[in-house]
Design an enzyme around this catalytic site. Structure first.
Site, PDB file in Angstrom:
ATOM      1  N   TYR A  54      -4.977   8.018  -5.469  1.00 10.47           N
ATOM      2  CA  TYR A  54      -5.054   6.861  -4.581  1.00 10.47           C
ATOM      3  C   TYR A  54      -3.922   6.930  -3.555  1.00 10.47           C
ATOM      4  O   TYR A  54      -2.740   6.847  -3.904  1.00 10.47           O
ATOM      5  CB  TYR A  54      -4.970   5.556  -5.360  1.00 10.47           C
ATOM      6  CG  TYR A  54      -6.121   5.294  -6.301  1.00 10.47           C
ATOM      7  CD1 TYR A  54      -7.270   6.085  -6.294  1.00 10.47           C
ATOM      8  CD2 TYR A  54      -6.074   4.244  -7.221  1.00 10.47           C
ATOM      9  CE1 TYR A  54      -8.319   5.841  -7.160  1.00 10.47           C
ATOM     10  CE2 TYR A  54      -7.127   3.992  -8.087  1.00 10.47           C
ATOM     11  CZ  TYR A  54      -8.245   4.796  -8.055  1.00 10.47           C
ATOM     12  OH  TYR A  54      -9.286   4.550  -8.921  1.00 10.47           O
ATOM     13  N   ALA A 214     -19.993  -3.247  -5.545  1.00  8.57           N
ATOM     14  CA  ALA A 214     -20.516  -2.069  -4.846  1.00  8.57           C
ATOM     15  C   ALA A 214     -19.787  -1.879  -3.520  1.00  8.57           C
ATOM     16  O   ALA A 214     -20.394  -1.692  -2.462  1.00  8.57           O
ATOM     17  CB  ALA A 214     -22.028  -2.187  -4.629  1.00  8.57           C
ATOM     18  N   GLY A 289     -10.773  -5.406  -6.888  1.00 14.45           N
ATOM     19  CA  GLY A 289      -9.943  -4.967  -5.775  1.00 14.45           C
ATOM     20  C   GLY A 289      -9.899  -6.091  -4.761  1.00 14.45           C
ATOM     21  O   GLY A 289     -10.841  -6.875  -4.646  1.00 14.45           O
ATOM     22  N   GLN A 295      -8.829 -13.815  -1.565  1.00 12.29           N
ATOM     23  CA  GLN A 295     -10.007 -13.058  -1.978  1.00 12.29           C
ATOM     24  C   GLN A 295      -9.992 -12.855  -3.492  1.00 12.29           C
ATOM     25  O   GLN A 295     -11.005 -13.049  -4.175  1.00 12.29           O
ATOM     26  CB  GLN A 295      -9.980 -11.708  -1.256  1.00 12.29           C
ATOM     27  CG  GLN A 295     -11.241 -10.892  -1.324  1.00 12.29           C
ATOM     28  CD  GLN A 295     -11.070  -9.610  -0.522  1.00 12.29           C
ATOM     29  OE1 GLN A 295     -10.079  -8.862  -0.692  1.00 12.29           O
ATOM     30  NE2 GLN A 295     -12.000  -9.330   0.375  1.00 12.29           N
TER      31      GLN A 295
END
Length: 322
Positions: A54, A214, A289, A295
């Site tokens: 990452y 997704a 994430g 969020q």
């Protein structure tokens, strides 16, 4: 927050966890990363997921720095790394794969970047066709016995190769893989629900699933066509194909039906999609994430949705995305 055992192990992970994929080291700065980790911790998340590849190791360095800055108690959280792709932008042969050398070197490097003495979870990020499974199992067992890894597992391995790893471990009295980290969402269900089905009882396999939305498709933001936004565009062509699949238009049709249903139920599509993943009893933790704390907080609402909606609603959710 709810907590679930990692398969048949005694480790209790938060049902929702937080991962650094795509965002840490690429999209967000240290300040936002600190706010995200703090918000996750304050809401009961105790598992933070990462990987050597990452942002070429920068994601682990950022996460390790933030966790140290927040002074989270080491016995209160779990952190992971994954080995296979390497941390270098153009890795040499010994800087990637699942050989004993790279598995060992990558573990030591992850410990330094994450600023911890041991990894709670350590994954083989993909199968390695160039390394015998037995060599990888022996390497992981050595790290466990050295106290550098507590639980090791796989990510996106075929069930047959997971069986091979267990066969080697049984034959030599070695530590076997405890968990698998597969993609799992309403558009991608076969591996978790069908291929791995026999492994849950046979081996006590736990799963820490990724990409419950997704990579944004299930939020509805791509309903008019897949946009090269910050998150989706950062995946690269191979990973974008993995998420969208070869029948991209068909997936978008399923997504549109799902988001329309979410609207009719009066709930946001993102927490609804995450809640659907949580309903699977074989899911130990769903990795979230986020690039903004708000969020993340919205997605944590998935925990309440699991209990609020009845079976008739969940049947409609499944049908809409089929």
């Amino acid at each position: 927050m709810q907590y679930r055992r990692l398969g048949s192990s005694g480790l209790q992970l938060s049902a929702l966890s937080f991962g650094a994929w795509v965002t840490f080291g690429n999209q967000i700065g240290r300040g936002v990363a600190r706010d995200l980790i703090a918000a996750a911790w304050d809401n009961g998340i105790n598992f933070f997921d990462n990987a050597e590849s990452y942002a070429n190791g920068a994601a682990e360095s950022m996460m390790g720095d933030v966790i140290a800055d927040l002074r989270l108690p080491r016995d209160g959280f779990c952190v992971s790394s994954k080995v296979f792709f390497g941390a270098a932008s153009e890795p040499r042969p010994t800087q990637k794969g699942l050989s004993r050398k790279h598995v060992t070197d990558a573990c030591h490097d992850a410990l330094k970047r994450l600023r911890v003495d041991y990894l709670d979870l350590y994954y083989c990020h993909r199968p390695d066709p160039d390394t015998p499974v037995a060599e990888t199992v022996w390497a992981m067992d050595a790290l466990v016995r050295q106290g550098k890894v507590l639980y090791w597992g796989t990510s996106e391995w075929p069930a047959a190769q997971i069986r091979d790893a267990h066969k080697v471990a049984r034959a030599h009295n070695l530590h076997a893989p405890t968990m698998e980290q597969p993609q799992y969402n309403l558009l991608h269900r076969e591996r978790v629900e069908l291929e791995y089905a026999p492994l849950y009882a046979e081996f006590g396999l736990g799963t820490t699933t990724f990409s419950p939305l997704a990579s944004g498709l299930l939020t509805g933001k791509h309903n008019d066509g897949v946009r090269e936004d910050a998150r989706f565009g950062a995946l690269g062509p191979h990973l974008r194909k993995t998420i969208v699949g070869t029948e991209s238009e068909r997936r978008l049709q399923r997504t549109r039906k799902f988001t329309a249903l979410a609207d009719s139920l009066g709930v946001a599509p993102a927490p609804l999609a995450i809640a659907w993943c949580l309903r699977n009893p074989h899911v130990s933790s769903v990795i979230l994430g986020a690039s903004r704390p708000e969020q993340l907080l919205q997605n944590l609402g998935a925990l309440e949705l699991v209990e609020q909606l009845d079976e008739a609603c969940w049947h409609k959710v499944r049908a809409a995305a089929s």
